[in-house]
Design a protein around this motif. Structure first.
Motif, short mmCIF file in Angstrom:
data_model
loop_
_atom_site.label_atom_id
_atom_site.label_comp_id
_atom_site.label_asym_id
_atom_site.label_seq_id
_atom_site.Cartn_x
_atom_site.Cartn_y
_atom_site.Cartn_z
N GLU A 59 8.58 2.04 -2.03
CA GLU A 59 9.21 3.45 -2.12
C GLU A 59 9.56 3.70 -0.51
OE1 GLU A 59 6.13 6.14 -3.52
OE2 GLU A 59 6.07 5.35 -5.23
N VAL A 60 10.67 4.33 -0.40
CA VAL A 60 11.27 4.64 0.92
C VAL A 60 10.58 5.79 1.48
CG1 VAL A 60 13.28 5.41 2.32
CG2 VAL A 60 13.51 3.75 0.35
N GLY A 61 9.83 5.81 2.70
CA GLY A 61 9.02 6.75 3.22
C GLY A 61 9.75 7.14 4.71
N ALA A 62 9.30 8.08 5.35
CA ALA A 62 9.79 8.52 6.76
C ALA A 62 9.56 7.25 7.53
CB ALA A 62 9.10 9.81 7.07
N ASP A 63 8.66 6.47 7.63
CA ASP A 63 8.81 5.40 8.54
C ASP A 63 8.89 3.91 7.65
OD1 ASP A 63 6.55 5.62 7.01
OD2 ASP A 63 4.98 5.10 8.36
N GLY A 64 9.53 3.82 6.57
CA GLY A 64 9.91 2.65 6.12
C GLY A 64 9.60 2.46 4.57
N ILE A 65 9.65 1.30 4.10
CA ILE A 65 9.51 1.07 2.71
C ILE A 65 8.16 0.61 2.72
CG2 ILE A 65 10.06 -0.56 0.96
CD1 ILE A 65 12.89 -0.65 1.88
N HIS A 66 7.30 1.10 1.55
CA HIS A 66 6.04 1.16 1.25
C HIS A 66 6.15 0.32 -0.16
CE1 HIS A 66 4.97 3.37 4.79
NE2 HIS A 66 5.82 4.22 4.54
N THR A 67 4.99 -0.44 -0.25
CA THR A 67 4.93 -1.27 -1.47
C THR A 67 3.63 -0.35 -2.01
OG1 THR A 67 3.31 -2.76 -0.61
CG2 THR A 67 5.60 -3.13 -1.00
N ALA A 68 3.33 -0.45 -3.51
CA ALA A 68 2.24 -0.05 -4.00
C ALA A 68 0.74 -0.73 -3.38
CB ALA A 68 2.24 -0.08 -5.46
N VAL A 79 -26.72 7.78 -9.58
CA VAL A 79 -27.91 7.03 -9.82
C VAL A 79 -28.44 6.87 -11.79
CG1 VAL A 79 -29.19 7.73 -7.68
CG2 VAL A 79 -29.41 9.11 -9.89
N HIS A 80 -27.65 7.90 -12.48
CA HIS A 80 -28.09 7.54 -13.80
C HIS A 80 -26.76 6.96 -14.47
CE1 HIS A 80 -31.02 10.37 -13.17
NE2 HIS A 80 -30.16 11.47 -12.79
N SER A 81 -26.12 6.06 -13.84
CA SER A 81 -24.83 5.53 -14.42
C SER A 81 -24.81 4.19 -14.19
CB SER A 81 -23.35 5.88 -14.11
OG SER A 81 -23.41 5.88 -12.54
N GLN A 82 -24.36 3.38 -14.92
CA GLN A 82 -24.11 1.83 -14.99
C GLN A 82 -23.07 1.32 -13.80
OE1 GLN A 82 -26.20 -0.71 -16.47
NE2 GLN A 82 -27.37 1.62 -17.00
N PRO A 83 -23.38 0.27 -13.07
CA PRO A 83 -22.33 -0.05 -12.04
C PRO A 83 -21.05 -0.53 -12.68
CG PRO A 83 -24.49 -0.87 -11.69
CD PRO A 83 -24.61 -0.31 -12.90
N VAL A 84 -20.10 -0.36 -12.17
CA VAL A 84 -18.75 -0.90 -12.64
C VAL A 84 -17.79 -1.47 -11.36
CG1 VAL A 84 -18.65 0.76 -14.51
CG2 VAL A 84 -17.78 1.44 -12.19
N VAL A 85 -16.84 -2.28 -11.80
CA VAL A 85 -15.82 -2.76 -11.02
C VAL A 85 -14.52 -1.53 -10.86
CG1 VAL A 85 -14.07 -4.59 -10.57
CG2 VAL A 85 -16.38 -4.96 -11.48
N SER A 86 -14.38 -1.12 -9.69
CA SER A 86 -13.42 -0.10 -9.74
C SER A 86 -12.21 -1.01 -9.04
CB SER A 86 -13.57 1.05 -8.84
OG SER A 86 -12.66 1.86 -8.63
N ILE A 87 -10.86 -0.75 -9.82
CA ILE A 87 -9.46 -0.93 -9.31
C ILE A 87 -8.94 0.17 -8.84
CG2 ILE A 87 -7.39 -2.35 -9.61
CD1 ILE A 87 -9.03 -3.89 -12.02
N ASN A 88 -8.47 0.18 -7.61
CA ASN A 88 -7.96 1.49 -7.11
C ASN A 88 -6.48 1.15 -6.83
OD1 ASN A 88 -10.48 3.08 -6.96
ND2 ASN A 88 -11.03 1.22 -5.65
N TRP A 89 -5.50 2.01 -7.26
CA TRP A 89 -4.28 1.78 -7.02
C TRP A 89 -3.73 3.21 -6.43
CZ3 TRP A 89 -2.67 -2.50 -9.44
CH2 TRP A 89 -3.26 -3.17 -10.42
N CYS A 90 -2.65 2.64 -5.53
CA CYS A 90 -2.01 4.00 -4.74
C CYS A 90 -0.53 3.56 -4.32
CB CYS A 90 -2.77 4.53 -3.53
SG CYS A 90 -2.98 3.40 -2.12
N THR A 91 0.30 4.35 -4.14
CA THR A 91 1.69 4.34 -3.53
C THR A 91 1.88 5.52 -2.63
OG1 THR A 91 2.85 5.89 -5.06
CG2 THR A 91 2.44 3.46 -5.90
N GLU A 92 2.84 5.59 -2.08
CA GLU A 92 3.42 6.35 -1.22
C GLU A 92 3.42 7.90 -1.65
OE1 GLU A 92 4.46 7.78 2.74
OE2 GLU A 92 3.86 6.00 2.21
#
Length: 129
Positions: A59-68, A79-92
């Motif tokens: 994506e084109v941003g003010a300071d260049g092109i940014h990938t996801a 404390v009451h939940s089970q552990p998980v693997v979290s995959i976090n995604w973000c873009t500009e």
């Protein structure tokens, strides 16, 4: 949180075994923040660095092109939940989307990703389902 803040490596700052000395954390927790009774505490382990996802145009941003970007982190939401693997995604333009997986789901997706990459590179392997 800005995209540049997402790009910083995730660093474990300290090893803790309790939440404010009252609620047990997971052995891999590096998050010392929380309330004395354990509420408001999320166990988070050492996450991966942010990975630039370059297969799609950026994506084109003010300071260049940014990938996801994405990263992977072990977490326990409270404390009451089970552990998980979290995959976090973000873009500009999208601050973040989290997908949470059981360890078995994470391993299955990892195996499928490796099999697909091997197929593309000409070294396919058959997975047992």
């Amino acid at each position: 949180m800005t995209l540049d803040e997402h790009r910083r490596p995730l660093i474990a700052t300290q090893k803790v075994t309790t939440t404010m000395n009252t609620t047990p954390c997971t052995p891999w927790c590096t998050n010392g923040a929380g309330l004395p009774d354990g509420t408001g505490h999320m166990c988070a382990g050492q996450g991966s660095d942010w990975i630039d996802l370059t297969a799609e145009p950026g994506e084109v941003g003010a300071d260049g092109i940014h990938t996801a970007l994405c990263n992977v982190t072990p977490i326990r939401l409270d404390v009451h939940s089970q552990p998980v693997v979290s995959i976090n995604w973000c873009t500009e333009t999208i601050d973040g989307v989290a997908v949470r997986l059981t360890p078995a789901e994470a391993r299955r997706i990892a195996a499928e990703l490796i099999a697909a990459a091997d197929t593309i590179e000409g070294t396919p392997k058959k997975l047992d389902h």
